[in-house]
Design an enzyme around this catalytic site. Structure first.
Site, PDB file in Angstrom:
ATOM      1  N   CYS A   2       0.842  -1.189   0.000  1.00 10.61           N
ATOM      2  CA  CYS A   2       0.000   0.000   0.000  1.00 10.61           C
ATOM      3  C   CYS A   2       0.882   1.246   0.000  1.00 10.61           C
ATOM      4  O   CYS A   2       1.923   1.285   0.648  1.00 10.61           O
ATOM      5  CB  CYS A   2      -0.946   0.088   1.186  1.00 10.61           C
ATOM      6  N   ARG A  27       4.069  -0.326  -4.720  1.00 11.19           N
ATOM      7  CA  ARG A  27       3.762  -0.864  -3.399  1.00 11.19           C
ATOM      8  C   ARG A  27       2.449  -1.650  -3.371  1.00 11.19           C
ATOM      9  O   ARG A  27       2.095  -2.251  -2.358  1.00 11.19           O
ATOM     10  CB  ARG A  27       3.669   0.272  -2.374  1.00 11.19           C
ATOM     11  N   TRP A  75      -2.569  -2.762  -1.728  1.00 13.59           N
ATOM     12  CA  TRP A  75      -2.270  -4.183  -1.908  1.00 13.59           C
ATOM     13  C   TRP A  75      -3.145  -4.887  -0.877  1.00 13.59           C
ATOM     14  O   TRP A  75      -2.923  -4.752   0.321  1.00 13.59           O
ATOM     15  CB  TRP A  75      -0.791  -4.462  -1.659  1.00 13.59           C
ATOM     16  N   ASN A 100      -1.487   2.011   5.694  1.00 11.99           N
ATOM     17  CA  ASN A 100      -0.606   0.966   5.183  1.00 11.99           C
ATOM     18  C   ASN A 100      -0.230   0.102   6.383  1.00 11.99           C
ATOM     19  O   ASN A 100       0.256   0.632   7.382  1.00 11.99           O
ATOM     20  CB  ASN A 100       0.643   1.612   4.571  1.00 11.99           C
ATOM     21  N   GLY A 101      -0.477  -1.199   6.307  1.00 12.89           N
ATOM     22  CA  GLY A 101      -0.143  -2.087   7.428  1.00 12.89           C
ATOM     23  C   GLY A 101      -1.314  -2.997   7.745  1.00 12.89           C
ATOM     24  O   GLY A 101      -2.236  -3.148   6.934  1.00 12.89           O
ATOM     25  N   GLU A 482      16.982 -18.017  -8.703  1.00 15.28           N
ATOM     26  CA  GLU A 482      16.611 -16.626  -8.992  1.00 15.28           C
ATOM     27  C   GLU A 482      16.024 -16.514 -10.410  1.00 15.28           C
ATOM     28  O   GLU A 482      15.034 -15.812 -10.617  1.00 15.28           O
ATOM     29  CB  GLU A 482      17.840 -15.721  -8.814  1.00 15.28           C
ATOM     30  N   LYS A 486      12.248 -15.191 -11.274  1.00 22.59           N
ATOM     31  CA  LYS A 486      11.956 -14.092 -12.209  1.00 22.59           C
ATOM     32  C   LYS A 486      10.897 -14.537 -13.216  1.00 22.59           C
ATOM     33  O   LYS A 486       9.951 -13.815 -13.490  1.00 22.59           O
ATOM     34  CB  LYS A 486      13.213 -13.668 -12.993  1.00 22.59           C
ATOM     35  N   GLU A 489       7.412 -14.944 -11.548  1.00 18.64           N
ATOM     36  CA  GLU A 489       6.841 -13.670 -11.094  1.00 18.64           C
ATOM     37  C   GLU A 489       6.195 -12.878 -12.229  1.00 18.64           C
ATOM     38  O   GLU A 489       5.124 -12.329 -12.049  1.00 18.64           O
ATOM     39  CB  GLU A 489       7.963 -12.767 -10.527  1.00 18.64           C
ATOM     40  N   HIS A 505      16.426 -37.577  -8.820  1.00 19.48           N
ATOM     41  CA  HIS A 505      15.695 -37.929  -7.602  1.00 19.48           C
ATOM     42  C   HIS A 505      14.260 -37.418  -7.627  1.00 19.48           C
ATOM     43  O   HIS A 505      13.642 -37.253  -6.589  1.00 19.48           O
ATOM     44  CB  HIS A 505      16.432 -37.379  -6.370  1.00 19.48           C
ATOM     45  N   LYS A 604       6.057  -4.718  -4.393  1.00 20.16           N
ATOM     46  CA  LYS A 604       7.507  -4.620  -4.286  1.00 20.16           C
ATOM     47  C   LYS A 604       7.983  -4.675  -2.836  1.00 20.16           C
ATOM     48  O   LYS A 604       8.984  -5.296  -2.525  1.00 20.16           O
ATOM     49  CB  LYS A 604       7.952  -3.297  -4.904  1.00 20.16           C
TER      50      LYS A 604
HETATM   51  C1  G6P Z   1       8.886  -8.792  -2.444  1.00 15.92           C
HETATM   52  C2  G6P Z   1       9.428  -8.332  -3.782  1.00 15.92           C
HETATM   53  C3  G6P Z   1      10.707  -9.088  -4.107  1.00 15.92           C
HETATM   54  C4  G6P Z   1      11.714  -8.934  -2.984  1.00 15.92           C
HETATM   55  C5  G6P Z   1      11.125  -9.353  -1.632  1.00 15.92           C
HETATM   56  C6  G6P Z   1      12.037  -8.969  -0.474  1.00 15.92           C
HETATM   57  O1  G6P Z   1       8.454 -10.108  -2.540  1.00 15.92           O
HETATM   58  O2  G6P Z   1       8.463  -8.535  -4.798  1.00 15.92           O
HETATM   59  O3  G6P Z   1      11.256  -8.576  -5.304  1.00 15.92           O
HETATM   60  O4  G6P Z   1      12.844  -9.710  -3.256  1.00 15.92           O
HETATM   61  O5  G6P Z   1       9.889  -8.669  -1.418  1.00 15.92           O
HETATM   62  O6  G6P Z   1      12.138  -7.571  -0.436  1.00 15.92           O
HETATM   63  P1  G6P Z   1      13.330  -6.777   0.223  1.00 15.92           P
HETATM   64  O7  G6P Z   1      12.958  -5.332   0.062  1.00 15.92           O
HETATM   65  O8  G6P Z   1      13.346  -7.187   1.673  1.00 15.92           O
HETATM   66  O9  G6P Z   1      14.572  -7.161  -0.462  1.00 15.92           O
END
Ligand code: G6P
Length: 609
Positions: A2, A27, A75, A100-101, A482, A486, A489, A505, A604
């Site tokens: 948010c 956010r 969000w 927010n929270g 990673e 990506k 996501e 396995h 994010k």
């Molecule tokens: C969210 C974002 C990710 C990020 C993760 C941790 O899931 O979408 O891209 O890696 O949070 O965020 P941080 O700010 O703690 O690295």
């Protein structure tokens, strides 16, 4: 999660609130809304179950007038992303509040309010706070006093901004567990979840501390700490330029951020080493003493930052001989720990506001760690304030939800940290090797970005796929993790990563002509083992996409597609091999027509548990 923005000015604030929301959309983007007190002292509120662009559309050309207002991009946590659940929330048409929270005890408070006759218009936890503040306002018009009385009743995390019809020249804000900054203008003041929202209107900011309440007027800001005492918080000048959060010529922020990596890495390295040695000042005052105590590392992080931690574990044990464990913060914070003497907690977070990471750090304070070292991209974040030492990455604002330049700058910082530990462990040669490798990074990343055309062509093979398997060995297994994160996501293709040796396995059962298998293949001691693993895939008809160092002898042939990656020295190879996988995910997502920068259901900065 948010985004909040608010303003108290002489001019009409709707345009700047909408621009602020646009900049905060990373956010969360489930719904958006704005509420203003118009020149007649009445509320004008517009909300949409959609994005900020939809809100702008709903407002039309006649954007409402008003000098005081709040706005929100959501969000969703409590209640679906509907019009009714969109913020700002109002109570009896008397006040408007954005949040927010999460208010954890909202159910009990909600029951209490319903018993007292309050009728809820939404399913949110937020409306509870609005209703409670309103109930106080019915006894007095003092908005600040009403907020102060209600806050002790709320459990959980929050940043609020509230405006009231009865006290219309005032914006009252507070923060506990969620970020909030006050933007200082000339004859006008603002609030927002982060500085980027306000860069078009000011570069002067006050960063509120935990438990602060700010009483924001056009020409005055009064801040109260958690004890209710008036406090002075410093005004800091932001060095960020408004364009830093613009897309420039790029179609997506993610694409821009992928291409910013050579510069971001170079900035992260600047001033942090000299004559082949890491400068301890890079970690902050008193660093030497704390680093001397560390005989072991415990890394804690979430998401992409967790993957950076996994790679650092290989580096730590290989180059510094320092034992290292890595765990996701949401698990770490809820289990019992047996902490070895001399263990340093290393927390990694791009935003420095991830709720699980902050909670893990706070939990760990009583567990016997020698101290906390943070790697973070946001200097004013809660994480930086709470850690004992920090190494800031200098990636600049990262807007795309899928992290790219934040990840590679975290790895750059980790490489330097491991180099510093190598020296402490009597491995000066390793320190020299790592610092020299780090110096090669910006150029090596430039070169690997040149694979983009080739990767973009390969992306066409993935467009109609439902699943993909990623393989790697050693630190490159974390690179595979990673890469698969990506892809899932932003393209919504189900992707999983395995250490290549684990293939037989279980996951081999999934391999057929419909399962593309992506392999990360550096020229290292395990290349022959990996080659055998790839044969196992080919023998089952699996289509292979191999990102191989150009010094390997792997060549494309039927069902075996090789992307040649410019070879790099071993230490930086995980960073170099990450880049083509970022490009692969990006181009697959573009071809599938997904919302690359704002993938569904994600945000994010995850400031809720
Ligand atoms: C969210 C974002 C990710 C990020 C993760 C941790 O899931 O979408 O891209 O890696 O949070 O965020 P941080 O700010 O703690 O690295």
């Amino acid at each position: 999660m948010c985004g909040i923005v608010g303003a108290c000015a002489q001019r009409d604030v709707a345009p700047l609130l909408l621009e602020g929301l646009r900049r905060l959309e990373y956010r969360g983007y489930d719904s958006a809304g704005i509420a203003l007190i118009d020149p007649d002292g009445e509320f004008k509120r517009t909300r949409v179950a959609g994005r900020v662009a939809d809100l702008v559309g709903a407002l039309g050309p006649a954007v409402p007038m008003g000098n005081v207002g709040v706005a929100h991009t959501r969000w969703a946590t409590h209640g679906e992303p509907s019009h009714e659940n969109a913020h700002p929330h109002m109570a009896n048409e008397q006040l408007a509040l954005v949040h927010n929270g999460i208010i954890e005890n909202y159910e009990a408070l909600r029951d209490e309010l319903i018993s007292a006759g309050y009728q809820f218009a939404s399913e949110t936890d937020t409306e509870v706070a609005a209703a409670l503040i309103q109930s106080r306002l019915s006894e007095s018009d003092d908005l600040l006093g009403a907020v102060e009385q209600v806050l002790p009743r709320l459990e959980g995390a929050y940043a609020f901004a509230v405006i009231s019809k009865h006290d219309p020249q005032r914006l009252v804000v507070c923060r506990k567990g969620s970020p909030l900054v006050v933007g200082v203008g000339i004859g006008e003041n603002f609030v927002a979840s982060d500085v980027t929202a306000l860069l078009p209107v000011t570069n002067q900011f006050i960063f509120l501390e935990e438990g602060d309440i700010a009483d924001v007027h056009r020409d005055e800001i009064i801040i109260y700490d958690s004890n209710g005492s008036v406090v002075r918080r410093p005004v800091k000048e932001s060095q960020l330029r408004p364009e830093a959060v613009e897309r420039g010529g790029y179609r997506h922020f993610m694409h821009k951020e992928i291409h910013e990596q050579p510069a971001a890495i170079s900035d992260t390295l600047e001033g942090r080493y000299s004559s082949g040695r890491v400068l301890e000042s890079a970690f902050g005052p008193g660093a030497g003493e704390l680093l001397d105590k560390a005989k072991r590392l415990q890394i804690v992080a979430c998401g992409t930052s967790y993957h950076a931690g996994l790679i650092a574990r290989y580096w730590s044990e290989q180059y510094a001989g320092l034992p290292c464990d890595v765990e996701v913060a949401s698990e770490f914070r809820y289990r019992a720990h047996a902490v070895d003497e001399g263990t340093l907690l290393l927390v990694i977070s791009q935003s420095g506001e991830t709720a699980d990471v902050l909670a893990a750090l706070r939990e760990a304070r009583n567990m016997g760690y020698v101290g906390v070292l943070a790697i973070c991209n946001v200097p004013e974040s809660s994480l930086i304030r709470e850690a004992d030492l920090a190494m800031l990455t200098r990636a600049g604002p990262e807007i795309g939800v899928a992290s790219t330049k934040a990840f590679t700058t975290q790895l750059t910082a980790l490489l330097l940290i491991v180099a510093a530990f190598a020296r402490r462990q009597g491995r000066e040669e390793s320190e020299l090797e790592l610092v020299s490798a780090a110096q090669q990074l910006p150029g090596a990343v430039e070169r690997v970005l040149e694979t983009e055309d080739c990767v973009a062509k390969l992306a066409e093979h993935f467009v109609d796929r439902q699943h993909a398997l990623f393989l790697g060995r050693g630190a490159h297994y974390a690179v595979a993790l990673e890469g698969s994160l990506k892809l899932k996501e932003i393209s919504y293709i189900h992707a999983e990563a395995y250490p290549a040796g684990e293939l037989k396995h279980g996951p081999l059962a999934l391999v057929d002509e419909n399962m593309p298998v992506v392999a990360v293949a550096p020229q290292d001691d395990l290349i022959d083992k990996l080659r055998s693993n790839l044969q196992e895939v080919r023998a089952r008809g699996g289509e292979l996409y191999v990102f191989a160092d150009d010094s390997t002898s792997l060549k494309s042939s039927g069902g075996f597609n090789v992307v040649s990656v410019p070879a790099s020295v071993e230490a930086i190879s995980p960073i170099i091999h990450t880049i083509p996988l970022q490009l692969l995910a990006y181009h697959v997502a573009v071809l599938r027509g997904t919302d690359v920068d704002k993938p569904r259901n994600l945000a994010k900065s995850v400031t809720v548990e």
